[in-house]
Design an enzyme around this catalytic site. Structure first.
Site, PDB file in Angstrom:
ATOM      1  N   LYS A   1       0.843  -1.189   0.000  1.00  0.00           N
ATOM      2  CA  LYS A   1       0.000   0.000   0.000  1.00  0.00           C
ATOM      3  C   LYS A   1       0.885   1.248   0.000  1.00  0.00           C
ATOM      4  CE  LYS A   1      -3.916   1.843   2.703  1.00  0.00           C
ATOM      5  NZ  LYS A   1      -4.807   1.517   3.845  1.00  0.00           N
TER       6      LYS A   1
ATOM      7  N   SER B   1      -9.425   1.481   2.499  1.00  0.00           N
ATOM      8  CA  SER B   1      -8.470   2.335   1.811  1.00  0.00           C
ATOM      9  C   SER B   1      -7.367   1.574   1.090  1.00  0.00           C
ATOM     10  CB  SER B   1      -7.854   3.318   2.809  1.00  0.00           C
ATOM     11  OG  SER B   1      -7.130   2.632   3.816  1.00  0.00           O
TER      12      SER B   1
ATOM     13  N   SER C   1     -10.125  -1.396   6.175  1.00  0.00           N
ATOM     14  CA  SER C   1      -9.393  -1.019   4.966  1.00  0.00           C
ATOM     15  C   SER C   1      -8.622  -2.140   4.286  1.00  0.00           C
ATOM     16  CB  SER C   1      -8.422   0.128   5.282  1.00  0.00           C
ATOM     17  OG  SER C   1      -9.129   1.284   5.646  1.00  0.00           O
TER      18      SER C   1
END
Length: 535
Positions: free
Chosen positions: A132, A207, A231
């Site tokens: 990420k 996310s 997320s």
């Protein structure tokens, strides 16, 4: 608020740099019409037949062993995943930083070292791992969706990055996220919209949405995301993946140690296409004793005996509906089918009153907004960037004083005690429930959703391990709304009901989450094995 021409140019420059990082031969002449990204990736001709076979491997241990046995070289494997990520990025916008040259250089060095010494670099020798965007890698930007952070490369690696490199992993891309990291969609002004790997008309989640899309497109075999309210779990569910949100202290992530900044600590966790890869990553990470190099990690080795499929009969608490937002028909069917399968196999299923989860969600909401949006406003002010609508970001009136933060801490401790007593008094092995009450959304619809995170956020609040796994897919012939008169419970519930379109989400995956308490990661994997065996 629309971007100014200056800010648009700033973003376009960064996107041009990103495009330039993809070798010309790996670029599509044009983007064809498609729904499923892998249809294009597998037929575009950019990957060879051997490279397609490499990226079709879903067990990271098998892939690693083929490199150790020199049936595959690290360069071959890295090239295959880099190519696949390059094409995926052009289709579904899943990446942020792309550093293929660096990855291939490392892969070549790993091959040379293995040939010369006969020793692997570590337990992840040659395994491509995507990250990420929030993980800092020396020399690369960590924009986390903010225009004002462009051209501010990290001066050092995040501890998690150094640990992965010490394990022999090959890092090659970072993945897309929403501005502020606080939305279940992944859209920002820097890199734009990340789309679902299985259906470009739908979101990839957030996310860690870019990570979910990357793994969902088989352009990564192990992806590392982060989770503060769903997320990691939500993107995994949207793309039919396996994902683990561990308790804080097992997987390295610098923000997990910032107790004065976060009232609810974020945590890092893996997303994979198979349960075996999920277990492999956690096992080899714990075997390296990362707590010896990171002071906030706990010295808990991997308890392999707990990760096997349980032999005794278990007791499960099920949440079918939290009473706030009613799950859409495919979600309800998925959870019900798991309960029925467990009962048929002789396990005990009880229905649990979700009221404590609702209460904890409301406290979680106050906790994650405790700074009153100060951090997000500061990022906006770096360059005059507008805040994107719909994120779970506080406003000035949400800011908590020091005393109020202490009060939230006291409430959290009371919830911890109460829930633990409930769990122990009833002899529960796990809680099983939906990941979300919805299947998926078209891009940017999240901002109108009156978001409710009551199915995921409570477990962050309690710091309980939670594993997500796919169970079924949407069948429009079966998953229809009832004909009874609908009375909305609240705005979030009404939105969830009215936006459900079975034809739009036809064939999309639907999963469940398995919650196994604090440091219950191994147990979650064992129970996931059990559920697999009953499907």
């Amino acid at each position: 608020m629309a971007l100014s021409s200056e800010l648009k140019a700033h973003a376009q420059k960064k996107r041009a740099q990103q495009t330039a990082s993809i070798p010309f031969d790996w670029r599509l002449a044009s983007v064809p019409s498609f729904t499923l990204s892998t249809d294009v990736i597998d037929t575009c001709g950019i990957l060879s037949e051997k490279e397609l076979a490499i990226t079709a491997i879903t067990d990271a241990r098998v892939l690693r062993d083929q490199m150790l046995n020199m049936k595959l070289s690290c360069v071959e494997v890295t090239t295959a995943f880099c190519k696949r990520a390059a094409v995926a990025q052009q289709l579904i916008g899943c990446c942020t930083e792309i550093f293929f040259e660096r990855a291939l250089k490392r892969a070549k060095e790993l091959d040379q070292d293995l040939q010369q010494t006969g020793r692997p670099a570590g337990p992840l020798h040659g395994v491509p791992v995507s990250l990420k965007d929030s993980f800092e890698i020396e020399g690369l930007d960590t924009t986390i969706g903010w225009l004002g952070l462009i051209d501010r490369p990290a001066t050092a690696n995040a501890p998690a990055v150094d640990i992965l490199l010490s394990m022999g992993a090959v890092l090659y891309v970072k993945s897309n996220i929403p501005q502020s990291l606080m939305m279940s969609d992944s859209y920002n002004h820097v890199f734009g919209q990340s789309l679902n790997a299985l259906n470009k008309n739908l979101i990839s989640g957030g996310s860690s949405g870019g990570e979910g899309a990357l793994v969902g497109a088989h352009a990564s075999i192990i992806g590392i995301g982060t989770d503060i309210g769903g997320s990691v779990r939500i993107p995994a569910d949207l793309q039919g993946l396996y994902a683990l949100m561990p308790s804080v202290g097992r997987v390295p992530y610098e923000s997990s140690a910032k107790e004065q900044e976060y009232l609810v600590l974020p945590v890092a966790g893996p997303l994979t296409t198979s349960l075996s890869s999920l277990e492999f990553f956690m096992e080899v990470l714990m075997d390296t004793k990362p707590w010896e190099v990171h002071p906030r990690l706990l010295p808990i080795p991997w308890r392999k005996e707990m990760a096997v499929m349980p032999e005794r009969k278990l007791r499960f608490a099920f949440v079918f509906d939290d009473g706030v937002v009613k799950p859409q028909p495919p979600v309800a069917r998925a959870v019900k089918s798991v309960a029925e399968n467990l009962q048929k196999a002789g396990h005990e299923v009880i229905k649990w009153d979700p009221e404590p989860l609702v209460r904890m969600t409301h406290i979680w909401n106050k906790a994650v907004k405790a700074d009153g949006g100060r951090k997000s406003r500061a990022y906006c002010e770096l360059i005059g960037e507008p805040l994107i609508e719909g994120m779970v970001v506080g406003k000035p009136e949400d800011e908590l004083t020091a005393i109020q933060r202490q009060e939230i801490g006291a409430l959290k401790l009371e919830c911890d005690k109460t829930f633990l007593k409930w769990w122990n008094d009833r002899g529960i092995d796990a809680v099983i429930m939906p990941v979300m009450p919805w299947v998926s959304y078209p891009p940017k619809l999240w901002v109108k959703s009156k978001q409710w995170l009551g199915y995921t956020a409570p477990w962050n609040f309690l710091n309980y391990a939670s594993l997500v796994m796919p169970v079924t897919t949407v069948n429009p012939a079966v998953d229809v709304l009832g004909h009874e008169t609908y009375e909305p419970r609240n705005d979030s519930d009404e939105f969830n009901y009215r936006q459900y379109d079975p034809e739009l989400v036809k064939g999309m995956p639907v999963g469940v989450q398995i919650v196994t308490g604090r440091f219950g990661e191994e147990k979650a994997i064992g129970i996931a094995r059990l559920l697999q065996s009953l499907q």
